[in-house]
Design a protein around this motif. Structure first.
Motif: not given
Length: 218
Positions: A49-54, A73-79, A148-149
């Protein structure tokens, strides 16, 4: 705190379906299979719903290798949020921002022809998830970044939503809306959507980054 299975059972109860299940989120058929699907759908819709939830925020850091520009990288993010780099031997007094660039632009600007070696000023994430730095590091640097995950569905009975526990009911209300839309129980559907909106509004007040207000113009 509600697990994936408990959210499914609560949705079944709120929808007024008979029975006491499901007893598992796996290998279900018929109505219970739909409930499991609706709960996961509701969960993913809330996360995105938001891409920047805490509660979706995370951080990563690693040291570079001389003459190596590509890193697993183990990071799975588009933001991505803030990112910085410093020469490891000099410490954080050398820290400076590093720019994130989408892969298409990064490829066009830096990956065609010979590649420069030096202090990295730009990074990107390749479609396969690898992290690329440019220029290619000439020394050992420490890279760090906020991100952000990516939203991932729940899989197991005991999976707990990333959403803070006080807002777990937002998943229930959205799942109930999907359920009652399917059964054409429009009164309950409208109620569920209203409650979802109320909970999302509370989450937006509590679970988004605090942005500093601009001061008065001179």
């Amino acid at each position: 705190m509600s697990s994936f299975l408990e959210l499914c059972q609560q949705t079944r109860q709120e929808a007024g379906f008979t029975g006491s299940g499901p007893t598992s989120v796996s290998n279900q058929q018929g109505q219970y299979a739909k409930i499991v699907s609706w709960v996961n759908r509701a969960y993913l819709e809330t996360l995105t719903y938001r891409e920047d939830w805490n509660f979706m925020w995370a951080a990563t850091t690693f040291n570079t290798v001389v003459d190596q520009g590509v890193y697993d990288s183990t990071v799975n993010s588009t933001h991505w949020g803030q990112a910085a780099i410093f020469e490891t031997a000099l410490g954080k007094t050398d820290q400076a921002p590093i720019e994130h660039m989408i892969y298409r632009d990064f490829h066009s600007e830096f990956l065609i022809g010979s590649q420069e070696v030096g202090r990295p000023t730009t990074f990107t994430i390749r479609p396969d998830g690898a992290l690329l730095l440019y220029p290619v590091p000439d020394k050992v640097y420490t890279f760090s970044a906020d991100y952000y995950k990516q939203a991932l569905k729940m899989v197991n009975n005991t999976d707990i939503p990333l959403i803070p526990v006080q807002y777990h009911s937002v998943i229930l209300y959205k799942a109930l809306a999907h359920c009652t839309a399917n059964t054409e129980d429009f009164s309950t559907y409208q109620y569920a959507e209203r409650q979802f909106d109320i909970m999302v509004n509370k989450m937006e007040r509590d679970q988004l980054p605090a942005y500093r207000k601009a001061g008065p113009l001179a």
